[in-house]
Enzyme design. Structure first.
Site, PDB file in Angstrom:
ATOM      1  NE  ARG A 128      -2.642   1.165   3.622  1.00 15.12           N
ATOM      2  CZ  ARG A 128      -3.482   1.518   4.606  1.00 15.12           C
ATOM      3  NH1 ARG A 128      -4.749   1.793   4.325  1.00 15.12           N
ATOM      4  NH2 ARG A 128      -3.068   1.588   5.854  1.00 15.12           N
ATOM      5  CB  ALA A 177      -5.515   4.172   1.125  1.00 12.07           C
ATOM      6  CB  SER A 178     -10.422   1.031   2.049  1.00 18.12           C
ATOM      7  OG  SER A 178     -11.293   1.829   1.294  1.00 18.12           O
ATOM      8  CG  MET A 179      -9.658   0.254   7.713  1.00 19.30           C
ATOM      9  SD  MET A 179     -10.874  -0.273   8.964  1.00 19.30           S
ATOM     10  CE  MET A 179      -9.907  -1.526   9.851  1.00 19.30           C
ATOM     11  N   PRO A 180      -6.838  -2.198   4.880  1.00 20.02           N
ATOM     12  CG  PRO A 180      -4.505  -2.364   4.973  1.00 20.02           C
ATOM     13  CD  PRO A 180      -5.664  -1.587   5.551  1.00 20.02           C
TER      14      PRO A 180
END
Length: 391
Positions: free
Chosen positions: A38, A100-103
């Site tokens: 990421r 950027a969303s939570m993995p």
């Protein structure tokens, strides 16, 4: 993709272990997680959500690389744009508009998408480009098209993807319309919360293909991931929800803030007062409790706002979206909740009836609900499409 993209930092290793053990990272996606960090898609200045303080904080890679990489490798959402790009400075802006969303959320949705090597994939909402790069690693960069409504965000993602070596097609446009030039697709994945799934997405997906999208109603900000299979005749898409999430809303479907003073006017004689035995815990539960989702499906054209609790009291407001009906329930510790309502609709009565329906149905969780989309509209259902109602 570049051979030196892999980054074996301890934080990434631990994140992978946590995602794998928690079931968020399926084995088939582990190579993509290892190869596509990421951090390669995050800007120098970003605003991760700090779990301890419950706030977004500014972190710069140039000023504090250890903290920057620590958050990049953590299972937290990271804001990358505020206020549609009008924001400047280090302090957080008013409204987060790209992230950027939570993995864990990213990989759960990719698991739901069931992508196979060689599948053609359309992504709605490019964001940083990380999700598109993961898809490219799994299915081939030539098979992925991603659409982003914000020109500046699209350009930053395009640069990051090219730098990383993932030749994904980045389109600056309104993802609500899909991307018919590349259709049909085997899979469509949406990385923004939607309140209406356009039939264009169904038309652009091959029969038997899948659409995965965070969906909800205007009742609240919460979403639930819809996993819809397109019918053989291409005239509908239907499927069950897989679990609750919360995403920034698709810009074409954002709801303007409710103006409280437009609703609550006049004096006490203009509102009805009553009481309810329903408690705060029973009605609200936790943030992602299934009763909230159930009530949202059964009380149409309504926005509800849960206020902060002060001195043992918490008001919950309901605002009609097609008229100026409103209601307020005041939950107070140790006391019977009081109700006030006004307008053509009795919104609290509707909400209380919806909650009672949920209890009568055995308190179903999110996965017992589903959604069907046709050219005529969309319908929610419980247990089977035959038990549906318009939403």
């Amino acid at each position: 993709m570049t051979a030196n993209a892999r980054q074996d930092r301890p934080g990434r290793t631990e994140l992978g272990r946590v995602l794998m053990s928690g079931g968020a990272l399926p084995p088939e996606w582990a190579p993509s997680f290892e190869t596509v960090p990421r951090s390669a898609f995050l800007p120098d200045l970003m605003w991760p959500f700090d779990m301890e303080t419950g706030t977004s904080i500014a972190v710069s890679q140039a000023d504090d690389p250890a903290a920057w990489y620590g958050y990049a490798d953590a299972d937290v959402p990271v804001v990358t744009q505020w206020d549609d790009g009008k924001h400047t400075g280090r302090e957080p802006g008013q409204v987060s508009t790209s992230s950027a969303s939570m993995p864990s959320v990213v990989f759960r949705m990719l698991r739901d998408l069931d992508v196979r090597p060689g599948d053609r994939v359309l992504e709605i909402g490019t964001g940083t480009g990380w999700n598109a790069a993961l898809l490219a690693h799994r299915t081939g960069a030539e098979n992925v098209v991603t659409v982003e409504v914000d020109g500046a965000v699209a350009e930053r993602a395009r640069v990051a993807l090219e730098r990383f070596g993932a030749g994904v097609g980045v389109v600056h446009g309104d993802g609500y319309e899909g991307h018919p030039e590349g259709a049909p697709y085997d899979r469509i994945i949406v990385t923004a919360g939607v309140r209406h799934i356009p039939f264009a997405w169904v038309e652009q997906t091959r029969p038997g293909g899948l659409i995965v999208a965070p969906w909800g109603t205007h009742y609240g900000n919460g979403d639930c991931v819809a996993r819809l299979a397109v019918a053989r005749d291409g005239r509908s898409a239907s499927g069950a929800f897989t679990g609750p999430v919360e995403f920034m809303k698709l810009r074409a479907q954002r709801l303007s803030p409710v103006v409280h003073s437009d609703y609550v006017t006049g004096g006490p004689e203009d509102r009805d007062a009553s009481a309810t035995d329903l408690t705060e815990d029973a009605f609200l539960g936790e943030r992602f409790s299934p009763q909230r989702f159930a009530v949202s499906l059964r009380v149409p054209h309504c926005r509800h706002v849960v206020a902060e609790k002060r001195d043992g009291a918490r008001p919950v407001w309901f605002y009609g979206l097609t008229d100026h009906s409103w209601a307020c329930v005041m939950f107070r510790d140790g006391e019977t909740a009081r109700i006030w309502q006004s307008g053509p609709r009795r919104l609290w009565d509707e909400a209380e009836a919806a909650h009672q329906w949920w209890e009568n149905e055995g308190k179903p969780g999110h996965q017992r609900f589903g959604l069907t989309v046709t050219a005529e509209g969309q319908a929610a259902w419980l247990d089977a499409p035959e038990r549906s109602w318009s939403v």
